[in-house]
Design an enzyme around this catalytic site. Structure first.
Site, mmCIF file in Angstrom:
data_model
loop_
_atom_site.group_PDB
_atom_site.id
_atom_site.type_symbol
_atom_site.label_atom_id
_atom_site.label_comp_id
_atom_site.label_asym_id
_atom_site.label_seq_id
_atom_site.Cartn_x
_atom_site.Cartn_y
_atom_site.Cartn_z
ATOM 1 N N LEU A 1 -2.811 60.757 -23.080
ATOM 2 C CA LEU A 1 -2.933 59.347 -22.489
ATOM 3 C C LEU A 1 -1.250 59.215 -21.761
ATOM 4 C CD1 LEU A 1 -4.509 57.516 -20.401
ATOM 5 C CD2 LEU A 1 -4.092 56.174 -22.352
ATOM 6 N N SER B 1 2.441 43.413 -7.251
ATOM 7 C CA SER B 1 2.121 44.645 -6.125
ATOM 8 C C SER B 1 3.763 44.463 -4.976
ATOM 9 C CB SER B 1 0.925 44.035 -5.200
ATOM 10 O OG SER B 1 1.422 42.110 -4.938
ATOM 11 N N HIS C 1 -2.231 35.007 -17.222
ATOM 12 C CA HIS C 1 -1.481 36.157 -17.227
ATOM 13 C C HIS C 1 -1.335 36.579 -18.911
ATOM 14 C CE1 HIS C 1 -1.547 36.204 -13.325
ATOM 15 N NE2 HIS C 1 -0.015 35.024 -12.450
ATOM 16 N N ASP D 1 -6.838 41.423 -11.562
ATOM 17 C CA ASP D 1 -7.229 40.262 -10.681
ATOM 18 C C ASP D 1 -8.189 39.735 -11.670
ATOM 19 O OD1 ASP D 1 -7.082 38.797 -8.329
ATOM 20 O OD2 ASP D 1 -8.790 39.959 -7.193
ATOM 21 N N ASN E 1 -6.568 36.135 -13.456
ATOM 22 C CA ASN E 1 -5.911 35.859 -14.757
ATOM 23 C C ASN E 1 -6.291 34.027 -14.016
ATOM 24 O OD1 ASN E 1 -6.052 38.596 -15.228
ATOM 25 N ND2 ASN E 1 -3.640 39.050 -14.973
HETATM 26 C C1 FPP Z 1 -3.452 38.863 -10.844
HETATM 27 O O1 FPP Z 1 -5.058 38.231 -11.030
HETATM 28 C C2 FPP Z 1 -2.956 39.539 -11.756
HETATM 29 C C3 FPP Z 1 -1.391 39.453 -11.855
HETATM 30 C C4 FPP Z 1 -0.896 39.455 -10.290
HETATM 31 C C5 FPP Z 1 -0.757 40.303 -12.715
HETATM 32 C C6 FPP Z 1 -1.269 40.993 -13.867
HETATM 33 C C7 FPP Z 1 -0.848 41.556 -14.887
HETATM 34 C C8 FPP Z 1 -1.138 40.983 -16.350
HETATM 35 C C9 FPP Z 1 -2.628 41.585 -16.410
HETATM 36 C C10 FPP Z 1 -0.522 41.426 -17.353
HETATM 37 C C11 FPP Z 1 0.064 42.434 -17.180
HETATM 38 C C12 FPP Z 1 1.005 43.299 -18.021
HETATM 39 C C13 FPP Z 1 2.203 44.065 -17.867
HETATM 40 C C14 FPP Z 1 3.158 44.823 -19.042
HETATM 41 C C15 FPP Z 1 1.642 44.583 -17.027
HETATM 42 P P1 FPP Z 1 -4.208 36.757 -10.345
HETATM 43 O O2 FPP Z 1 -2.792 35.967 -10.200
HETATM 44 O O3 FPP Z 1 -4.011 37.253 -8.670
HETATM 45 O O4 FPP Z 1 -6.129 36.003 -9.765
HETATM 46 P P2 FPP Z 1 -6.737 34.935 -9.590
HETATM 47 O O5 FPP Z 1 -6.757 35.656 -8.393
HETATM 48 O O6 FPP Z 1 -7.554 34.581 -10.179
HETATM 49 O O7 FPP Z 1 -5.396 33.669 -8.475
#
Ligand code: FPP
Length: 232
Positions: free
Chosen positions: A126, A60, A32, A15, A17
């Site tokens: 893993l 999700s 991301h 969480d 990004n």
């Molecule tokens: C939540 O942060 C993050 C996500 C919904 C996406 C997570 C995805 C990645 C880290 C890329 C992963 C790549 C692969 C191949 C699995 P948010 O966007 O909800 O952040 P915020 O709450 O600060 O807005």
């Protein structure tokens, strides 16, 4: 070295990004991308710690409600990861597995997911589990519906449910980490988390590094798990 208690299954809710990007005046997708780079490092670190199962909540069943541009960007990022990084993951001895509903995933990406699972299926150090289009409630419902389709008469047991989850052989998460300050599960490993330990940190996912991982693992090692019983 002292016998440190290591979780067999570590799960992380990635969480923050978006907030990481906002703080830098960058578009959310840049957050991301930074999150993905962090995840690449984390697979190596987690393996080095001797963890056997590593699962991450990357998308999700509710994330489809985000703006189309962000959803499309995330799907492209997953696709990029599978085109460019699977060999590195395999070289680490890691098996890639996906957990979640396969509907709604763009066809080409779904094909690539199947390919990545097959290509890495013999790796044994893993299990790297990407929860994409995953929701705990959806998983329970899907399991119940497939049981009913198979044996409508019998009462459903806990073992029946487990056998029909997306990844029946994966043990329940021992430790669930959530970054970025929110104190909730958000529909992740809903059934499986019944006795999980939690670790919350304010750090945004792209800033979560080795030191933070070690801190979380040390915290976990100091906990006593009683599973509803009494102090040992
Ligand atoms: C939540 O942060 C993050 C996500 C919904 C996406 C997570 C995805 C990645 C880290 C890329 C992963 C790549 C692969 C191949 C699995 P948010 O966007 O909800 O952040 P915020 O709450 O600060 O807005």
């Amino acid at each position: 070295m002292a016998d440190i208690k290591i979780p067999k299954h570590l799960a992380i809710i990635l969480d923050g990004n978006g907030r990481w990007a906002k703080r830098r005046n960058l578009p959310r997708l840049m957050g991301h991308r930074a999150g993905l780079r962090k995840l690449e490092d984390m697979v190596r670190l987690v393996k080095r710690e001797g963890i056997r199962y590593f699962s991450v909540y990357a998308f999700s069943t509710e994330n489809w409600n985000r703006p189309v541009m962000e959803v499309t960007g995330l799907m492209r990022l997953f696709d990029y990861y599978l085109r460019r990084k699977v060999d590195e993951v395999k070289a680490e001895g890691a098996r890639i597995r996906f957990c979640g509903r396969k509907d709604r995933i763009p066809d080409e990406l779904r094909e690539r997911m199947l390919w990545a699972e097959d290509y890495t299926k013999d790796e044994k150090i893993l299990d790297f589990i990407l929860c994409i289009n995953y929701g705990g409630r959806a998983e329970i419902l899907d399991a119940v519906n497939s049981i009913i389709a198979e044996k409508p008469q019998s009462p459903i047991t806990e073992q029946d449910l487990r056998n029909h989850f997306y990844l029946p052989d994966v043990p329940d998460p021992d430790l669930i980490i959530r970054t970025s300050g929110e104190l909730r599960l958000s529909n992740f490993w809903l059934w499986e988390s019944a006795y999980s330990e939690y670790y919350f940190t304010d750090i945004h996912w792209p800033d979560f590094g080795e030191a933070e991982l070690k801190k979380a693992l040390a915290d976990y090692a100091g906990r006593e798990r009683r599973y509803g019983g009494l102090k040992s």
